[in-house]
Design a protein around this motif. Sequence first.
Motif, PDB file in Angstrom:
ATOM      1  N   GLY A 209       0.823  -1.196   0.000  1.00 59.00           N
ATOM      2  CA  GLY A 209       0.000   0.000   0.000  1.00 59.00           C
ATOM      3  C   GLY A 209       0.861   1.252   0.000  1.00 59.00           C
ATOM      4  N   MET A 210       0.464   2.249  -0.817  1.00 58.42           N
ATOM      5  CA  MET A 210       1.176   3.526  -0.874  1.00 58.42           C
ATOM      6  C   MET A 210       0.189   4.653  -0.549  1.00 58.42           C
ATOM      7  SD  MET A 210       3.563   3.096  -4.276  1.00 58.42           S
ATOM      8  CE  MET A 210       4.620   4.480  -3.809  1.00 58.42           C
ATOM      9  N   PRO A 211       0.667   5.730   0.061  1.00 59.17           N
ATOM     10  CA  PRO A 211      -0.243   6.777   0.525  1.00 59.17           C
ATOM     11  C   PRO A 211      -0.802   7.696  -0.561  1.00 59.17           C
ATOM     12  CG  PRO A 211       2.022   7.342   1.063  1.00 59.17           C
ATOM     13  CD  PRO A 211       2.055   5.943   0.527  1.00 59.17           C
ATOM     14  N   SER A 212      -0.196   7.682  -1.741  1.00 55.24           N
ATOM     15  CA  SER A 212      -0.646   8.618  -2.777  1.00 55.24           C
ATOM     16  C   SER A 212      -0.988   7.893  -4.072  1.00 55.24           C
ATOM     17  CB  SER A 212       0.441   9.666  -3.058  1.00 55.24           C
ATOM     18  OG  SER A 212       1.631   9.037  -3.501  1.00 55.24           O
ATOM     19  N   ALA A 213      -1.889   8.495  -4.853  1.00 60.95           N
ATOM     20  CA  ALA A 213      -2.261   7.954  -6.156  1.00 60.95           C
ATOM     21  C   ALA A 213      -1.159   8.272  -7.166  1.00 60.95           C
ATOM     22  CB  ALA A 213      -3.588   8.555  -6.600  1.00 60.95           C
ATOM     23  N   ASN A 214      -0.711   7.259  -7.898  1.00 65.86           N
ATOM     24  CA  ASN A 214       0.331   7.456  -8.909  1.00 65.86           C
ATOM     25  C   ASN A 214       0.266   6.325  -9.925  1.00 65.86           C
ATOM     26  OD1 ASN A 214       1.914   5.190  -7.821  1.00 65.86           O
ATOM     27  ND2 ASN A 214       2.357   6.571  -6.100  1.00 65.86           N
ATOM     28  N   THR A 215       1.237   6.263 -10.819  1.00 63.35           N
ATOM     29  CA  THR A 215       1.205   5.256 -11.886  1.00 63.35           C
ATOM     30  C   THR A 215       1.405   3.836 -11.369  1.00 63.35           C
ATOM     31  OG1 THR A 215       3.573   5.579 -12.316  1.00 63.35           O
ATOM     32  CG2 THR A 215       2.038   6.896 -13.616  1.00 63.35           C
ATOM     33  N   HIS A 216       1.921   3.681 -10.152  1.00 67.91           N
ATOM     34  CA  HIS A 216       2.182   2.347  -9.603  1.00 67.91           C
ATOM     35  C   HIS A 216       0.930   1.672  -9.057  1.00 67.91           C
ATOM     36  CE1 HIS A 216       6.450   3.035 -10.026  1.00 67.91           C
ATOM     37  NE2 HIS A 216       6.370   4.135  -9.294  1.00 67.91           N
ATOM     38  N   ASN A 217      -0.174   2.398  -8.968  1.00 67.77           N
ATOM     39  CA  ASN A 217      -1.377   1.790  -8.391  1.00 67.77           C
ATOM     40  C   ASN A 217      -2.579   1.820  -9.322  1.00 67.77           C
ATOM     41  OD1 ASN A 217      -2.086   4.644  -7.717  1.00 67.77           O
ATOM     42  ND2 ASN A 217      -0.701   4.335  -5.984  1.00 67.77           N
ATOM     43  N   ARG A 218      -2.320   1.634 -10.622  1.00 72.05           N
ATOM     44  CA  ARG A 218      -3.391   1.522 -11.614  1.00 72.05           C
ATOM     45  C   ARG A 218      -3.555   0.052 -12.007  1.00 72.05           C
ATOM     46  NH1 ARG A 218      -4.779   5.943 -14.791  1.00 72.05           N
ATOM     47  NH2 ARG A 218      -4.474   4.744 -16.708  1.00 72.05           N
ATOM     48  N   TRP A 219      -4.798  -0.418 -11.994  1.00 73.45           N
ATOM     49  CA  TRP A 219      -5.105  -1.830 -12.253  1.00 73.45           C
ATOM     50  C   TRP A 219      -6.202  -1.947 -13.317  1.00 73.45           C
ATOM     51  CZ3 TRP A 219      -2.265  -5.490  -9.567  1.00 73.45           C
ATOM     52  CH2 TRP A 219      -1.521  -5.012  -8.472  1.00 73.45           C
ATOM     53  N   LYS A 220      -6.087  -2.998 -14.114  1.00 73.99           N
ATOM     54  CA  LYS A 220      -7.069  -3.221 -15.180  1.00 73.99           C
ATOM     55  C   LYS A 220      -7.612  -4.645 -15.094  1.00 73.99           C
ATOM     56  CE  LYS A 220      -7.564  -3.146 -20.220  1.00 73.99           C
ATOM     57  NZ  LYS A 220      -6.865  -2.990 -21.512  1.00 73.99           N
ATOM     58  N   ALA A 221      -8.912  -4.800 -15.304  1.00 74.09           N
ATOM     59  CA  ALA A 221      -9.532  -6.126 -15.348  1.00 74.09           C
ATOM     60  C   ALA A 221      -9.032  -6.877 -16.581  1.00 74.09           C
ATOM     61  CB  ALA A 221     -11.047  -5.991 -15.387  1.00 74.09           C
ATOM     62  N   MET A 222      -8.673  -8.155 -16.368  1.00 73.34           N
ATOM     63  CA  MET A 222      -8.177  -8.959 -17.481  1.00 73.34           C
ATOM     64  C   MET A 222      -9.044 -10.210 -17.639  1.00 73.34           C
ATOM     65  SD  MET A 222      -5.739  -7.094 -18.693  1.00 73.34           S
ATOM     66  CE  MET A 222      -4.793  -8.178 -19.767  1.00 73.34           C
TER      67      MET A 222
END
Length: 253
Positions: free
Chosen positions: A190-203
């Motif tokens: 878990g990271m405290p801020s929104a960034n490119t490392h916490n984007r997820w896509k349904a597969m």
Amino acid sequence: MWSAGCRRAAGPALLGLLLALLVPGSGAAKTGSGLVTCGSVLKLLNTQHRVRLHSHDIKYGSGSGQQSVTGVEASDDANSYWQIRGGSEGGCPRGSPVRCGQTVRLTHVLTGKNLHTHHFPSPLSNNQEVSAFGEDGEGDDLDLWTVRCSGQHWEREAAVRFQHVGTSVFLSVTGEQYGSPIRGQHEVHGMPSANTHNRWKAMEGIFIKPSMDPSADEATKIAEDSNPAAPSCVAFTLRLWTENKRGKGPDAW
């Protein structure tokens, strides 16, 4: 032994799900255009690091000591399936689209544990540890995640974020990799801020529709039943589906 046990536990309902997955044009299966719905079983891809959210019966050697959650590059691993469930009783009717801002639980299909986080440091990056917790889909309030996306609903083709309700961190991957016994798997934390490392896509997945065949719908429900064999049976069905897609066929039945 496993297949026989699943047959006894789920019977025609499980066979209904298997048939729904194997028959072309079924309303229960495949990725593609559309919305992610409650009750669906799917894999989640971190779009930055190209790994799928994963768990297994291996515990952390530090921190909470709970079941570990990682990211894997393989697309055909049955340990990467998660079911979308409501954050509260009746809060996610089966087949209804998941709303942006809705609270959900992500239940690991094979082990029946929920995606979870708490104030323990993660073993590699010293971010917040993410684990799998509970039994047969029952855990606690630290299993709750808010789906962060733009628009009204979670679209399958769009990247979303999962923000933890209790601690506000975002489900993330930053590239750290484990050694033995899970060599090459990526740390999830878990990271405290929104960034490119916490984007997820349904597969890959089984996307439940409100109008889908009742027998297939009932089969997916076994992942939420009290029967302790249920998560393994769903995982077994998913494994057969994967093997069928790879040309092996459902020989184990």
